[in-house]
Design an enzyme around this catalytic site. Structure first.
Site, PDB file in Angstrom:
ATOM      1  N   LYS A  41       0.933  -1.048  -0.420  1.00  0.00           N
ATOM      2  CA  LYS A  41      -0.222  -0.135  -0.219  1.00  0.00           C
ATOM      3  C   LYS A  41       1.247   1.492   0.075  1.00  0.00           C
ATOM      4  CE  LYS A  41      -3.421   0.031   2.597  1.00  0.00           C
ATOM      5  NZ  LYS A  41      -4.339  -0.135   3.042  1.00  0.00           N
ATOM      6  N   ARG A  57      -3.047   3.074   8.612  1.00  0.00           N
ATOM      7  CA  ARG A  57      -3.508   1.717   8.170  1.00  0.00           C
ATOM      8  C   ARG A  57      -2.139   0.753   7.843  1.00  0.00           C
ATOM      9  NH1 ARG A  57      -8.023   3.185   4.657  1.00  0.00           N
ATOM     10  NH2 ARG A  57      -8.451   4.902   4.876  1.00  0.00           N
ATOM     11  N   GLY A  96      -8.021  -7.177   4.321  1.00  0.00           N
ATOM     12  CA  GLY A  96      -8.943  -7.829   6.010  1.00  0.00           C
ATOM     13  C   GLY A  96      -8.363  -8.298   7.058  1.00  0.00           C
ATOM     14  N   MET A 101      -5.435  -7.724   8.952  1.00  0.00           N
ATOM     15  CA  MET A 101      -4.435  -6.948   9.708  1.00  0.00           C
ATOM     16  C   MET A 101      -5.320  -5.562   9.822  1.00  0.00           C
ATOM     17  SD  MET A 101      -0.529  -6.613   8.900  1.00  0.00           S
ATOM     18  CE  MET A 101      -1.072  -7.129   7.365  1.00  0.00           C
ATOM     19  N   ARG A 129      -3.085  -0.992  -7.032  1.00  0.00           N
ATOM     20  CA  ARG A 129      -2.195  -2.313  -6.221  1.00  0.00           C
ATOM     21  C   ARG A 129      -2.749  -2.691  -7.960  1.00  0.00           C
ATOM     22  NH1 ARG A 129      -5.462  -5.775  -1.622  1.00  0.00           N
ATOM     23  NH2 ARG A 129      -7.039  -5.538  -2.784  1.00  0.00           N
ATOM     24  N   HIS A 181     -15.263  -9.236   1.857  1.00  0.00           N
ATOM     25  CA  HIS A 181     -14.219 -10.158   1.989  1.00  0.00           C
ATOM     26  C   HIS A 181     -14.635 -11.108   1.394  1.00  0.00           C
ATOM     27  CE1 HIS A 181     -13.158 -12.619   5.205  1.00  0.00           C
ATOM     28  NE2 HIS A 181     -12.212 -11.440   5.881  1.00  0.00           N
ATOM     29  N   SER A 236      16.680 -40.709 -10.809  1.00  0.00           N
ATOM     30  CA  SER A 236      15.980 -39.908 -10.931  1.00  0.00           C
ATOM     31  C   SER A 236      15.520 -40.507  -9.027  1.00  0.00           C
ATOM     32  CB  SER A 236      15.037 -41.331 -11.468  1.00  0.00           C
ATOM     33  OG  SER A 236      13.224 -40.558 -11.007  1.00  0.00           O
ATOM     34  N   CYS A 252      11.061 -38.203  -9.785  1.00  0.00           N
ATOM     35  CA  CYS A 252       9.833 -38.717 -10.172  1.00  0.00           C
ATOM     36  C   CYS A 252       9.020 -38.699  -8.825  1.00  0.00           C
ATOM     37  CB  CYS A 252       9.682 -40.442 -10.426  1.00  0.00           C
ATOM     38  SG  CYS A 252      10.840 -41.596  -9.712  1.00  0.00           S
ATOM     39  N   TYR A 258      14.730 -33.677 -15.890  1.00  0.00           N
ATOM     40  CA  TYR A 258      13.408 -33.062 -16.640  1.00  0.00           C
ATOM     41  C   TYR A 258      12.852 -33.883 -14.557  1.00  0.00           C
ATOM     42  CZ  TYR A 258      14.402 -38.883 -15.423  1.00  0.00           C
ATOM     43  OH  TYR A 258      14.652 -40.133 -15.542  1.00  0.00           O
TER      44      TYR A 258
END
Ligand code: PEP
Ligand code: MG
Length: 902
Positions: free
Chosen positions: A29, A98, A107, A109, A343, A459, A786, A854, A874
């Site tokens: 903010k 704030r 919402g 804090m 934001r 909210h 693997s 894997c 991979y």
């Protein structure tokens, strides 16, 4: 700042001193208020106290040295700029205090508004508002209420009761019917409540109000709901929050004032346009809390065209500047527009892809940045099924599609009940008039959230979207009665436990359970939707970004598949081979009997017969899989689990035998089986006779499998196909184990393959810590590794993978020992370190050693980034995770300085 102390840390930044890239320090903010200030947009003046100050306070329990003086200096300069002083009885400056963390925690804090009001300045405020006493006393009572609740932990209901009491006495339900005298009386009542709970008078000194409010915001970083939210969103616990002290502007000064929230594009679908809610004559908190029903932002055009046009201009400017969807909060005070926040806006998964594609088309970002702006979790969400609707299902209500998806479940009305039923394995839909931060536990537990109040920015909507949870908000045909545990809609009464279905895309609510259908993204991956030839914006965007990810990534993506069908689907989803074919799954069903024969064999003959019976079945399995994966590598793992897993459970068998004996039946076979089960019982089967140990102990078992693999490959090649088998030995801890298996396997392969041209690689899983630590030796006998990160996590942490998650992980999560189960996302510090050591030492011993993973982690977004950084070749994951892994492997390979898609 004290000039004589050059090393004193700077804890307070004027808005003009910051910018949007300082989120770590100023929070989201604060950084964005600074950015807007520097863009010349109308932001009420103020300053930001840094996250560093918060962290210092949270560590030591007191404000760091110098902070008080810096606040004083910035306050003085704010007072000069505004020409008003905090607490001035004639013309007071009021500020809001704030919170604002690096990552938005809507919402979670605290905020305190109207700081600076006291018994004297309330009169000055009335003067400022043109003699509006009612407004001034209403502002004062709001301060005592918010301050009492947030800063001094006075129970909020006491204030609510006092307000209800005054309304009752006046015979009204509406706050707006209370006049200045009523509100003055309410202030007295509130002060008494405050004094009763705190043992002191409400502080009249504005600077004390300010300091205590700042401290309360710092403390709110560690409030229970904030901690819970961070854990859910994987936000680090040590960031702290910044605190913004902002000049108050008022949206509740009359019909020419108001407040609203808006998005520069639709955060649900990504469509261009103006999306927002406006509430005349109200303060910002009223909109976000969804307490009064808002009007669409477009209606502001009729109410105040000048402000509306100015707002649209600012929104266009912000989009161009941030090169992204922005959300904003604004207030109009008597016809003057003020920007209170902006934001980069949260969005649904679909909107993330669509907007990223649009911004590329608009030339604002390139494809690398577009790829960076989406993520695997969003893609996974888009692969969820949706409702399949036909005429049988008529919606009973329609609210706002606040967070997409389809959810059915039993209705519950409280967070606690949602948690209870979910723990019993039930799907639940949490139904509320509106949610508030205390509902967070229930929202996490529920499959979906349904509210009768609130818009797209309420909210419930914001939090559900953040969690990727289905939500319908503002279904105002619903009359929700929480104490009676029911809601009514039309002629229907729905009670706790009844099933409803909600569609978070359309906002529709259905009674009963509605069947579901696959997503269009899955249809695209299945090849059923042509991305070049569809008007589905989402499919086009997904295709474009996936194509870019595939071009960018260095990691290959394979799949874990044990059947031809799974292999085929995974291939359609983009798998480039099989990284793990678990052969034990092939011994279930009717083949269980053959395994029993193998286990019960009393001599070499019987054992060989059993193996000979299994061989053609195995060969047929492999032929099918090699055909589906024609031309691509297929890693087949030799049998891994303890063999007694193929036998009936001991207790059941013992009872059967006893009953049969009682009846005088012939139980010789069952008795033999029972004896075998007893003989093979292990206290710690996961650390017992399994994996390579089976191959070394049971003659012929691995040989049969190796032969089946080689014969299948030869058969496929003879048919004109290309088979690329890789034989993988599980649970190796020492190179000698692998060497023994390898010697026999090489002999069989040479014999079977002959001059067919079939080549078979032989490698091992690295899933025992000792294997990782002796990888240099093991690599001498392995053509590939693997990483079996499931077992590596189990044995690395000493956590039984079958038990601990349900048993005690909740406590570990609560204590913050880890933020997510290490079975879900790789523990990079510990288990990851084993992977890194083995990769480095393995490659040092055998350059070009092929490395893959894997375990389940192969499909987890964060883990994919880690495996990329370690330099694996991979990852292998379940078919449905293949697109996610492709996307994340692409994201891991690109580096950009742009915004994060969190
Ligand atoms: C592993 O341990 O990570 C693995 C892939 O093997 P399994 O899950 O079959 O034990
Ligand atoms: Mg394993």
């Amino acid at each position: 700042m004290a000039a004589h102390d050059p090393v004193e840390q700077k804890y307070v930044y004027d808005f003009a001193e910051g910018n949007k890239d300082l989120k770590d320090l100023l929070g989201g903010k604060g950084a964005n208020l600074a950015e807007m200030t520097n863009l010349g947009l109308p932001v009420p003046p103020g300053f930001t106290i840094t996250t560093e100050a918060c962290k210092a306070y949270l560590t030591t329990g007191r404000e760091p040295d110098g902070l008080a003086a810096q606040i004083e200096a910035h306050l003085e300069s704010l007072e000069r700029e505004m020409g008003r002083r905090l607490g001035d009885p004639d013309d007071p400056l009021l500020v809001s205090v704030r919170s604002g963390a690096k990552f938005s925690m809507p919402g979670m804090m605290e905020t305190v508004l109207n700081v600076g009001l006291n018994d004297r300045s309330v009169v000055g405020l009335s003067n400022q508002a043109g003699g509006n006493d009612r407004f001034a006393w209403d502002s004062y009572r709001r301060l005592i209420q918010m301050f009492g609740k947030t800063v001094c932990e006075v129970p909020g209901e006491e204030f609510e009761h006092a307000l209800d009491e005054i309304k009752r006495a006046k015979g009204t339900h509406n706050d707006l019917d209370l006049d200045a005298d009523d509100l003055r009386g309410l202030v007295d009542a509130y002060k008494q409540i405050f004094a009763k709970h705190t043992g002191r008078e409400f502080p009249q000194e504005p600077r004390e109000q300010l300091d205590l409010a700042i401290r309360a915001v710092f403390d709110s970083w560690n409030a229970e709901r904030a901690v819970l939210y961070r854990r859910q969103e994987r936000i680090p616990a040590d960031l702290g929050t910044a605190v913004n002290v902002v000049t108050m502007v008022f949206g509740n000064l009359g019909p020419d004032s108001g407040t609203g929230v808006a998005f520069t594009r639709d955060p649900g679908s990504g469509a261009q346009g103006i999306y927002g809610d406006y509430l005349a004559n109200a303060q910002g908190e009223d909109v976000v809390a969804g307490i009064r029903n808002t009007v669409p932002l477009q209606e502001l055009e009729q109410l105040d065209k000048t402000s509306y046009d100015q707002l649209l201009g600012i929104m266009a400017r912000l989009e161009e500047h941030y090169k992204d969807l922005c959300d904003i909060e604004f207030t109009i005070e008597r016809g003057k527009l003020w920007m209170l926040q902006t934001r980069v806006g949260k969005r649904t998964a679909a909107a993330a892809f669509v907007i990223a594609g649009q911004l590329v088309d608009e030339g604002l970002i390139d494809l690398d940045e577009a790829l960076h702006r989406v993520n695997g979790a969003q893609l996974a969400q888009l692969m969820f099924p949706r409702f399949q609707l036909d005429h049988e299902f008529e919606p009973v209500a329609k609210g706002i599609g606040a967070s997409p998806g389809a959810a059915s479940g039993k209705v519950v009305f409280t967070s606690a009940r949602a948690v209870e039923l979910a723990a019993e394995g039930e799907s639940v839909i949490l139904v509320r008039r509106e949610t508030n931060p205390d509902d967070l536990n229930g929202m996490i537990a529920a499959k979906g959230i349904l509210t009768s109040r609130g818009g797209k920015t309420s909210h419930a909507a914001v939090v559900a979207r953040g969690m990727g949870k289905t939500c319908v908000s503002g279904a105002d045909e619903l009359d929700v009665n929480v104490p009676a545990k029911k809601f009514t809609v039309g002629d229907h009464v729905v009670s706790e436990g009844d099933v409803v279905s909600i569609d978070g895309t359309t906002g529709k609510v259905y009674l009963g359970e509605v069947p579901v259908m696959p997503s269009e993204v899955v249809q695209y991956f299945e090849g059923e939707l042509d991305p070049e030839n569809t008007d589905d914006a989402l499919v086009r965007a997904v295709h474009r970004i996936m194509t870019h990810a595939d071009g960018a990534r260095r990691l290959r993506v394979r799949t874990n598949a044990d059947t031809g069908a799974d292999a085929a689907r995974a291939r359609r989803f983009g798998a480039e081979g099989i990284g793990l074919c678990r052969t034990e799954h092939m011994f279930l069903g009717d083949r269980r009997e053959l395994v029993e024969r193998l286990i019960l064999a009393s001599g070499e003959r019987e054992r060989d017969d059993a193996l000979a019976a299994l061989l053609p079945l195995q060969r047929a399995d492999f032929i099918e899989i090699f055909r589906e994966m024609d031309g691509l590598p297929v890693t087949v793992r030799l049998i891994d689990p303890p063999l007694h897993e193929f036998l009936p459970p001991l207790e059941q068998l013992a009872v059967n035998v006893a009953v049969a004996q009682e009846r005088g039946e012939d139980v010789a076979k069952e008795e033999a089986l029972l004896a075998a089960v007893r003989r093979m019982h292990e206290e710690n089967p996961m650390l017992g006779l399994r994996g390579v140990r089976l191959g070394l102990v049971i003659p012929g078992l691995f040989a049969m499998q190796v032969r089946a693999i080689a014969e299948a490959a030869v058969a496929v090649v003879r048919d004109g196909g290309t088979a690329c088998p890789e034989i993988m030995v599980p649970l190796v801890g020492a190179v000698q184990e692998l060497e023994t298996v390898r010697a026999e396997a090489e002999r069989i392969i040479a014999e079977v393959a002959g001059d067919s041209g079939v080549e078979v690689l032989i490698g091992t899983m690295i899933e025992v810590p000792r294997a990782a630590l002796t990888a240099g030796q093991i690599a001498e006998a392995a053509e590939f590794f693997s990483f079996g990160t499931n077992d590596l996590t189990q044995m690395g942490w000493g956590f039984s993978r079958d038990d601990v998650e349900g048993a005690f992980f909740w406590r570990y999560l609560e204590l913050g020992i880890f933020g997510i189960s290490p079975f879900e996302s790789i523990d990079t510090d510990g288990v990851g370190r084993l992977v890194r050591i083995a990769a480095e030492e393995g490659r040092a011993a055998r350059p070009g050693l092929k490395l893959g993973v894997c375990g389940e982690h192969g499909g987890d977004p964060d883990s994919v980034h880690f495996f990329h950084s370690v330099g694996l070749d991979y990852v292998s994951c379940s078919p449905f995770r293949v697109p996610v892994a492709r996307l994340e492997a692409g994201r891991a390979a690109i580096t950009t300085t742009g915004s994060d898609s969190r």
